[in-house]
Design a protein around this motif. Structure first.
Motif, PDB file in Angstrom:
ATOM      1  N   LYS A 163      11.176 -17.978  10.995  1.00  0.00           N
ATOM      2  CA  LYS A 163      11.816 -17.277   9.722  1.00  0.00           C
ATOM      3  C   LYS A 163      10.810 -17.185   8.779  1.00  0.00           C
ATOM      4  CE  LYS A 163      16.473 -18.022  10.670  1.00  0.00           C
ATOM      5  NZ  LYS A 163      17.975 -18.187  10.073  1.00  0.00           N
ATOM      6  N   THR A 164       9.592 -17.966   8.598  1.00  0.00           N
ATOM      7  CA  THR A 164       8.993 -18.108   7.811  1.00  0.00           C
ATOM      8  C   THR A 164       7.923 -16.709   7.803  1.00  0.00           C
ATOM      9  OG1 THR A 164       8.905 -20.320   7.722  1.00  0.00           O
ATOM     10  CG2 THR A 164       6.922 -19.286   6.614  1.00  0.00           C
ATOM     11  N   GLY A 165       7.518 -16.534   9.152  1.00  0.00           N
ATOM     12  CA  GLY A 165       6.817 -15.377   9.539  1.00  0.00           C
ATOM     13  C   GLY A 165       7.593 -14.164   9.304  1.00  0.00           C
ATOM     14  N   LEU A 166       8.846 -14.190   9.506  1.00  0.00           N
ATOM     15  CA  LEU A 166       9.458 -12.875   9.087  1.00  0.00           C
ATOM     16  C   LEU A 166       9.675 -12.498   7.751  1.00  0.00           C
ATOM     17  CD1 LEU A 166      11.546 -10.842  10.433  1.00  0.00           C
ATOM     18  CD2 LEU A 166      13.459 -12.341   9.941  1.00  0.00           C
ATOM     19  N   TYR A 167       9.986 -13.510   6.864  1.00  0.00           N
ATOM     20  CA  TYR A 167       9.752 -13.498   5.269  1.00  0.00           C
ATOM     21  C   TYR A 167       8.625 -12.921   5.135  1.00  0.00           C
ATOM     22  CZ  TYR A 167      14.181 -15.956   5.659  1.00  0.00           C
ATOM     23  OH  TYR A 167      15.572 -16.091   5.966  1.00  0.00           O
ATOM     24  N   PHE A 168       7.390 -13.607   5.464  1.00  0.00           N
ATOM     25  CA  PHE A 168       6.082 -13.167   5.177  1.00  0.00           C
ATOM     26  C   PHE A 168       6.208 -11.700   5.259  1.00  0.00           C
ATOM     27  CE2 PHE A 168       1.618 -12.287   6.733  1.00  0.00           C
ATOM     28  CZ  PHE A 168       0.953 -12.429   5.471  1.00  0.00           C
ATOM     29  N   TRP A 169       6.054 -11.027   6.518  1.00  0.00           N
ATOM     30  CA  TRP A 169       5.990  -9.675   6.829  1.00  0.00           C
ATOM     31  C   TRP A 169       6.709  -8.895   5.962  1.00  0.00           C
ATOM     32  CZ3 TRP A 169       1.840  -8.111   8.615  1.00  0.00           C
ATOM     33  CH2 TRP A 169       1.022  -9.175   9.418  1.00  0.00           C
ATOM     34  N   ILE A 170       7.880  -9.216   5.571  1.00  0.00           N
ATOM     35  CA  ILE A 170       9.015  -8.447   4.690  1.00  0.00           C
ATOM     36  C   ILE A 170       8.456  -8.373   3.307  1.00  0.00           C
ATOM     37  CG2 ILE A 170      11.193  -8.373   3.627  1.00  0.00           C
ATOM     38  CD1 ILE A 170      12.600  -9.535   6.305  1.00  0.00           C
ATOM     39  N   GLY A 171       8.005  -9.597   2.912  1.00  0.00           N
ATOM     40  CA  GLY A 171       7.317  -9.573   1.725  1.00  0.00           C
ATOM     41  C   GLY A 171       6.225  -8.774   1.351  1.00  0.00           C
ATOM     42  N   THR A 172       5.349  -8.677   2.663  1.00  0.00           N
ATOM     43  CA  THR A 172       3.908  -8.174   2.575  1.00  0.00           C
ATOM     44  C   THR A 172       4.355  -6.526   2.718  1.00  0.00           C
ATOM     45  OG1 THR A 172       2.744  -9.809   3.980  1.00  0.00           O
ATOM     46  CG2 THR A 172       2.029  -7.693   3.982  1.00  0.00           C
ATOM     47  N   SER A 173       5.269  -6.307   3.666  1.00  0.00           N
ATOM     48  CA  SER A 173       5.725  -4.854   3.399  1.00  0.00           C
ATOM     49  C   SER A 173       6.166  -4.251   2.171  1.00  0.00           C
ATOM     50  CB  SER A 173       6.821  -4.551   4.517  1.00  0.00           C
ATOM     51  OG  SER A 173       6.396  -4.934   5.860  1.00  0.00           O
ATOM     52  N   ILE A 174       6.827  -4.993   1.365  1.00  0.00           N
ATOM     53  CA  ILE A 174       7.433  -4.753   0.084  1.00  0.00           C
ATOM     54  C   ILE A 174       6.242  -4.494  -0.791  1.00  0.00           C
ATOM     55  CG2 ILE A 174       8.809  -5.341  -1.824  1.00  0.00           C
ATOM     56  CD1 ILE A 174      10.883  -6.545   0.006  1.00  0.00           C
ATOM     57  N   ALA A 175       5.262  -5.400  -0.996  1.00  0.00           N
ATOM     58  CA  ALA A 175       4.126  -5.446  -1.736  1.00  0.00           C
ATOM     59  C   ALA A 175       3.431  -4.266  -1.496  1.00  0.00           C
ATOM     60  CB  ALA A 175       3.326  -6.696  -1.423  1.00  0.00           C
ATOM     61  N   ILE A 176       3.006  -4.000  -0.158  1.00  0.00           N
ATOM     62  CA  ILE A 176       2.191  -2.738   0.139  1.00  0.00           C
ATOM     63  C   ILE A 176       3.115  -1.401  -0.521  1.00  0.00           C
ATOM     64  CG2 ILE A 176       1.730  -1.115   1.938  1.00  0.00           C
ATOM     65  CD1 ILE A 176       1.015  -3.757   3.523  1.00  0.00           C
ATOM     66  N   LEU A 177       4.313  -1.476  -0.462  1.00  0.00           N
ATOM     67  CA  LEU A 177       4.975  -0.063  -0.827  1.00  0.00           C
ATOM     68  C   LEU A 177       4.941  -0.107  -2.244  1.00  0.00           C
ATOM     69  CD1 LEU A 177       8.302  -0.199   1.344  1.00  0.00           C
ATOM     70  CD2 LEU A 177       6.507   1.471   1.206  1.00  0.00           C
ATOM     71  N   VAL A 178       5.012  -1.189  -3.112  1.00  0.00           N
ATOM     72  CA  VAL A 178       4.859  -1.313  -4.372  1.00  0.00           C
ATOM     73  C   VAL A 178       3.568  -0.838  -5.063  1.00  0.00           C
ATOM     74  CG1 VAL A 178       4.875  -2.881  -6.569  1.00  0.00           C
ATOM     75  CG2 VAL A 178       6.796  -3.077  -4.869  1.00  0.00           C
ATOM     76  N   ILE A 179       2.628  -1.354  -4.227  1.00  0.00           N
ATOM     77  CA  ILE A 179       1.055  -0.992  -4.641  1.00  0.00           C
ATOM     78  C   ILE A 179       0.926   0.670  -4.259  1.00  0.00           C
ATOM     79  CG2 ILE A 179      -1.236  -1.096  -3.788  1.00  0.00           C
ATOM     80  CD1 ILE A 179      -0.648  -4.147  -3.238  1.00  0.00           C
ATOM     81  N   ILE A 180       1.453   1.256  -3.286  1.00  0.00           N
ATOM     82  CA  ILE A 180       1.394   2.419  -2.843  1.00  0.00           C
ATOM     83  C   ILE A 180       2.129   3.329  -4.017  1.00  0.00           C
ATOM     84  CG2 ILE A 180       2.093   4.450  -1.396  1.00  0.00           C
ATOM     85  CD1 ILE A 180       1.747   2.584   0.904  1.00  0.00           C
ATOM     86  N   GLY A 181       3.382   2.998  -4.534  1.00  0.00           N
ATOM     87  CA  GLY A 181       3.935   3.605  -5.887  1.00  0.00           C
ATOM     88  C   GLY A 181       3.142   3.478  -6.859  1.00  0.00           C
ATOM     89  N   LEU A 182       2.554   2.366  -7.222  1.00  0.00           N
ATOM     90  CA  LEU A 182       1.794   2.162  -8.488  1.00  0.00           C
ATOM     91  C   LEU A 182       0.600   3.262  -8.348  1.00  0.00           C
ATOM     92  CD1 LEU A 182       1.849  -1.483  -9.084  1.00  0.00           C
ATOM     93  CD2 LEU A 182       2.807   0.400 -10.581  1.00  0.00           C
ATOM     94  N   ILE A 183      -0.033   3.347  -7.138  1.00  0.00           N
ATOM     95  CA  ILE A 183      -0.988   4.169  -6.924  1.00  0.00           C
ATOM     96  C   ILE A 183      -0.825   5.657  -7.245  1.00  0.00           C
ATOM     97  CG2 ILE A 183      -2.753   5.028  -5.253  1.00  0.00           C
ATOM     98  CD1 ILE A 183      -3.080   2.257  -4.336  1.00  0.00           C
ATOM     99  N   ILE A 184       0.341   6.034  -6.738  1.00  0.00           N
ATOM    100  CA  ILE A 184       0.914   7.651  -6.888  1.00  0.00           C
ATOM    101  C   ILE A 184       1.057   7.876  -8.324  1.00  0.00           C
ATOM    102  CG2 ILE A 184       2.994   9.195  -6.074  1.00  0.00           C
ATOM    103  CD1 ILE A 184       2.780   7.786  -3.352  1.00  0.00           C
ATOM    104  N   PHE A 185       1.990   6.747  -8.850  1.00  0.00           N
ATOM    105  CA  PHE A 185       2.183   6.469 -10.337  1.00  0.00           C
ATOM    106  C   PHE A 185       0.997   7.005 -11.179  1.00  0.00           C
ATOM    107  CE2 PHE A 185       3.054   4.649 -14.555  1.00  0.00           C
ATOM    108  CZ  PHE A 185       4.142   5.707 -14.859  1.00  0.00           C
ATOM    109  N   ALA A 186      -0.060   6.073 -10.804  1.00  0.00           N
ATOM    110  CA  ALA A 186      -1.296   6.176 -11.686  1.00  0.00           C
ATOM    111  C   ALA A 186      -1.927   7.397 -11.606  1.00  0.00           C
ATOM    112  CB  ALA A 186      -2.269   5.244 -11.417  1.00  0.00           C
TER     113      ALA A 186
END
Length: 195
Positions: A163-186
């Motif tokens: 489950k730790t690995g699963l949570y890591f990949w979910i967190g990483t995916s969310i972080a990547i989506l947030v970064i992409i959103g910030l780049i588009i916003f910028a």
């Protein structure tokens, strides 16, 4: 009756009578003769009574099976000889009356080739009632063991989910989506500021 007696210090004198056609020896509880020592494999070897002979068959153990310091895969163990399994040393002892009776009993064992499946039946019943299956089943030993490779159909040996690995990949995916959103916003802010 023949018996195996442990000679190794700390277990000295512990013995097991060989009163069935097949005895398994190993570290885990489902063996007929359990020797809880780290140098002994979980299913180290089996002892087969063939007529008046005691045959030792190694079950691909990690540290090997030795009779009088000679490594064996399958060999006859004679009274007085030493059997070494990992760091554990045993000796075969045969009592006079049993060894004299053994040749008389041998024809009955040899005359009944269908008899070996009958004694293993109780362990199968015991395995069926266990809450958690352990070790190698008798049918796997008789059939040559498991087939090489992974058995993806068996739930007994299925990989546990991390489950730790699963949570890591979910967190990483969310972080990547947030970064992409910030780049588009910028980029949009820069474009709207330059007009």
């Amino acid at each position: 009756m023949a018996k195996l007696v442990i000679l190794t210090q700390g277990m000295t004198g512990r013995a097991h009578e060989l009163n069935v056609d097949r005895t398994t020896i190993g570290r885990v509880e489902d063996n007929t003769f359990q020797i809880a020592d780290p140098s002994v494999s979980s299913h180290h070897c089996e002892v087969l009574l063939r007529g008046g002979e005691v045959v030792i068959r190694d079950l691909n153990s990690t540290n090997g099976s030795y009779i009088n310091d000679a490594q064996i895969t399958e060999s006859v163990l004679k009274p007085g000889q030493k059997l070494r399994l990992g760091q554990i040393e045993l000796k075969l002892e045969a009592e006079g009356p049993a060894s004299a009776a053994a040749p008389a009993a041998a024809p009955a064992v040899q005359a009944a080739p269908a008899a070996p499946p009958t004694p293993p039946a109780p362990p199968r019943k015991a395995e069926a009632t266990m809450v958690m299956p352990r070790g190698v089943s008798l049918s796997e030993l008789e059939g040559g063991g498991r087939k090489p490779g992974l058995d993806t159909t068996s739930s007994v040996f299925s990989k546990k989910r991390n489950k730790t690995g699963l949570y890591f990949w979910i967190g990483t995916s969310i972080a990547i989506l947030v970064i992409i959103g910030l780049i588009i916003f910028a980029v949009q802010m820069i474009k709207s500021g330059s007009h």
